[in-house]
Design an enzyme around this catalytic site. Sequence first.
Site, PDB file in Angstrom:
ATOM      1  N   ASP A 284       0.869  -1.161   0.000  1.00  0.00           N
ATOM      2  CA  ASP A 284       0.000   0.000   0.000  1.00  0.00           C
ATOM      3  C   ASP A 284       0.922   1.231   0.000  1.00  0.00           C
ATOM      4  OD1 ASP A 284      -2.456   1.442   0.595  1.00  0.00           O
ATOM      5  OD2 ASP A 284      -1.628   1.666   2.611  1.00  0.00           O
ATOM      6  N   PHE A 358     -15.985   9.993   3.548  1.00  0.00           N
ATOM      7  CA  PHE A 358     -15.005   9.496   2.590  1.00  0.00           C
ATOM      8  C   PHE A 358     -15.021   7.971   2.567  1.00  0.00           C
ATOM      9  CE2 PHE A 358     -10.729   7.681   2.052  1.00  0.00           C
ATOM     10  CZ  PHE A 358     -10.572   7.970   0.704  1.00  0.00           C
ATOM     11  N   LYS A 376     -15.080  17.148  -2.281  1.00  0.00           N
ATOM     12  CA  LYS A 376     -13.648  17.179  -2.551  1.00  0.00           C
ATOM     13  C   LYS A 376     -13.197  15.728  -2.690  1.00  0.00           C
ATOM     14  CE  LYS A 376     -11.616  16.482   1.936  1.00  0.00           C
ATOM     15  NZ  LYS A 376     -12.737  16.359   2.868  1.00  0.00           N
TER      16      LYS A 376
HETATM   17  N1  LIG Z   1     -10.611  12.549   3.232  1.00  0.00           N
HETATM   18  C1  LIG Z   1     -10.703  12.451   1.902  1.00  0.00           C
HETATM   19  N2  LIG Z   1     -11.687  13.081   1.241  1.00  0.00           N
HETATM   20  C2  LIG Z   1     -11.801  12.985  -0.081  1.00  0.00           C
HETATM   21  N3  LIG Z   1     -10.970  12.304  -0.844  1.00  0.00           N
HETATM   22  C3  LIG Z   1      -9.957  11.653  -0.278  1.00  0.00           C
HETATM   23  C4  LIG Z   1      -9.762  11.691   1.135  1.00  0.00           C
HETATM   24  N4  LIG Z   1      -8.690  10.950   1.428  1.00  0.00           N
HETATM   25  C5  LIG Z   1      -8.233  10.456   0.279  1.00  0.00           C
HETATM   26  N5  LIG Z   1      -8.988  10.872  -0.779  1.00  0.00           N
HETATM   27  C6  LIG Z   1      -8.838  10.527  -2.190  1.00  0.00           C
HETATM   28  O1  LIG Z   1      -9.077   9.136  -2.360  1.00  0.00           O
HETATM   29  C7  LIG Z   1      -7.953   8.484  -2.923  1.00  0.00           C
HETATM   30  C8  LIG Z   1      -7.817   7.080  -2.366  1.00  0.00           C
HETATM   31  O2  LIG Z   1      -7.815   7.068  -0.959  1.00  0.00           O
HETATM   32  P1  LIG Z   1      -6.636   6.384  -0.132  1.00  0.00           P
HETATM   33  O3  LIG Z   1      -5.386   7.088  -0.438  1.00  0.00           O
HETATM   34  O4  LIG Z   1      -7.033   6.270   1.281  1.00  0.00           O
HETATM   35  O5  LIG Z   1      -6.650   4.946  -0.812  1.00  0.00           O
HETATM   36  P2  LIG Z   1      -5.670   3.718  -0.634  1.00  0.00           P
HETATM   37  O6  LIG Z   1      -6.170   2.695  -1.565  1.00  0.00           O
HETATM   38  O7  LIG Z   1      -5.504   3.378   0.782  1.00  0.00           O
HETATM   39  O8  LIG Z   1      -4.307   4.189  -1.218  1.00  0.00           O
HETATM   40  P3  LIG Z   1      -2.941   4.425  -0.490  1.00  0.00           P
HETATM   41  O9  LIG Z   1      -2.041   3.401  -1.026  1.00  0.00           O
HETATM   42  O10 LIG Z   1      -2.538   5.797  -0.956  1.00  0.00           O
HETATM   43  O11 LIG Z   1      -3.143   4.334   0.987  1.00  0.00           O
HETATM   44  C9  LIG Z   1      -6.795   9.389  -2.597  1.00  0.00           C
HETATM   45  O12 LIG Z   1      -5.778   9.254  -3.513  1.00  0.00           O
HETATM   46  C10 LIG Z   1      -7.419  10.778  -2.655  1.00  0.00           C
HETATM   47  O13 LIG Z   1      -7.481  11.227  -4.004  1.00  0.00           O
HETATM   48 MG   LIG Z   2      -4.166   3.306   2.619  1.00  0.00          MG
END
Ligand SMILES: Nc1ncnc2c1ncn2[C@@H]1O[C@H](COP(=O)(O)OP(=O)(O)OP(=O)(O)O)[C@@H](O)[C@H]1O
Ligand SMILES: [Mg+2]
Length: 668
Positions: A284, A358, A376
């Site tokens: 991740d 989110f 957002k």
């Molecule tokens: N609080 C939030 N509100 C809105 N959009 C968000 C928020 N947090 C993250 N995002 C968007 O959602 C996308 C995916 O979320 P997140 O990064 O948690 O996913 P992930 O699959 O866990 O990836 P990572 O490997 O980066 O942890 C982010 O790249 C960002 O664009």
């Molecule tokens: Mg993550």
Amino acid sequence: MISALPLAVRKLAPRQMVHSPVMFTVLVGAALCTGISVFRPSAFGIAVTAWLWLTVLFGTLSESIAEGRGKAQADSLRAGRKGLEARLRLPDGGTRQVPATELRLNDVVICEAGDVIPSDGEIIEGLASVDESTITGESAPVIRESGGDRSSVTGGRRVLSDRIVVRITAEPGQTFIDRMIQLVEGAVRQKTPNEIALHVLLVSLTIVFLAVTMALAPFAALAGAAPSPIVLVALLVCLIPTTIGALVPAIGIAGMDRLVQHNVLATSGRAVETAGDITSLLLDKTGTITFGNRRAVHFHPADGVDRTELIEAARLSSLADETPEGRSIIDLAAEHGVQGPDLADLERGNAQLAVVPFSASTRMSGVDLDGRMIRKGAASTVGAFAAGMGGGTPAEVEQQVQDISAQGGTPLLVASADGTSARVLGTIHLADVVKPGMQARFAELRRMGIRTVMITGDNPVTAKAIAAEAGVDDFLAEATPEDKLAVIKKEQAAGRLVAMTGDGTNDAPALAAADVGVAMNSGTPAAKEAANMVDLDSDPTKLINIVGIGKQLLITRGALTTFSVANDVAKYFAIVPALFTATFPGLGLLNIMGLATPASAILSAVIFNALIIIALVPLALRGVKYRAITANRALARNLLIYGLGGLIAPFIGIKLIDLLISLIPGIG
Ligand SMILES: Nc1ncnc2c1ncn2[C@@H]1O[C@H](COP(=O)(O)OP(=O)(O)OP(=O)(O)O)[C@@H](O)[C@H]1O
Ligand SMILES: [Mg+2]
Ligand SMILES: [K+]
């Protein structure tokens, strides 16, 4: 060794011994010889009997030495928890002091600066710096906060600053420290598939040699040289694989100990052994490769949009956003002088308010406020949201998104819509930092033949920038939790063994499906629950050490099995000719050892058989040195060293012991 003796003696109980059929056979043999020696005492019989008992004792001793080292670790873990108290929050809002051991699942406790966190839990309110120094490590303060992927705390760690409210996530006796204690004490050791396979081999060999020895008696009797029962038992014990039978538990326990020394907690020995054969590692991004404290650092308004309008919209969309990202936006807005209203103000003002939380699948968050939809999130999803209502993303905003991403930052698009039209207001720049030393460590994984793939929910440009900075082999961007799982299934379908490292709740399915799932200790309880290992240092490259320990475990067991079986074969050729030279003079040709008498040959072999167990205990505990060579080459090397060594050692050892024994009058 002395301190391990009492435990070793207790392990002699038949109920304990049946778990190891080889050593149980020796135990039965020793009992039989004792009976015979009582009724028909002879110096030879008593000597053999004594050494048979010593053989069994050396077997249990090797196991209890390994467990003793674990127990010392466990005791120091326990000591840290003694007398720990917790401030329990009562339903009426008050608090009461209770012993930490009485905390149950879902209890809520309050911890302030200086307090030791009483049990494992999840922060539901507040933020604190916590001393995460682990049993072996030095002080390492880290930030833990509610809402995001860094919300879990481990019992026994000290809060250094601020105040947090923690919901307990472990039943009494089921906490991390408890599981670690059980693990190092060997209480929950289950046999791994490899251990079971070896067990079957050892049982088979024991049965085969039992048949061989029994068959020998009538044959020899026909020739007029019936061997005594004591000789038969001694012969049997020399032939069955006692060395490896005695050392197997110690090898397994030592492997687990080594893992704990590296600050890794494993729930099964199976995962550790599987780690030795891993070929792909999926990681991740946020919180695993990066620190995960993604914070808003800049607002970029679109052309013609007032900066304050963007900041106010960004702030409103984050009012109910519990993630650290969301809270960092509120903080940055405050730095720009944009402060009220907060949620309570809006509710008091009878505003029509609906929260859109989110999720990693929608990649978006926001609020619906008095008919206005403020969102957002990822550029692709918020862009699509605005486009759905006729609002395009201006070219300079697209450019801004590219620029932030190219720097490895996460761009969040802010949009506002009223049902008929929509406007993209600008971007928020979220910044995160790659953990230090990743490049070199990923290069080391490459040398070990392990392919690293970063999987992130972030956009492809950000993913590419971070992938390049960290030095992973490949990456997959805009991945949903389902995508993460699908990648693992695909790798596994291709016959590869996959490890997954992650920290978020959205990583949990993938962590559970992977052959080796390593959760960051900083991660959510769900991730830690799903994984079969937790790295207390939250270091994604810890897999290097885990793989090394897994490989070493397999190689050590293989090497000692080879040695043990080769040893037994050699003993057969060393003693059988000596036994029957009187009856079959032709065998004299085979009696190259020139042992003093048949009796001293037998006794020497039994003594050698017992001493070799003790001699190999250090190797079993330390492990055979693991080098980064292919499995085939490692196998060839081991066959050569331990196979050949196993064949030669008994000839030398038995001859030396025979020389000594022949000096003692009365035997033979
Ligand atoms: N609080 C939030 N509100 C809105 N959009 C968000 C928020 N947090 C993250 N995002 C968007 O959602 C996308 C995916 O979320 P997140 O990064 O948690 O996913 P992930 O699959 O866990 O990836 P990572 O490997 O980066 O942890 C982010 O790249 C960002 O664009
Ligand atoms: Mg993550
Ligand atoms: K043996």
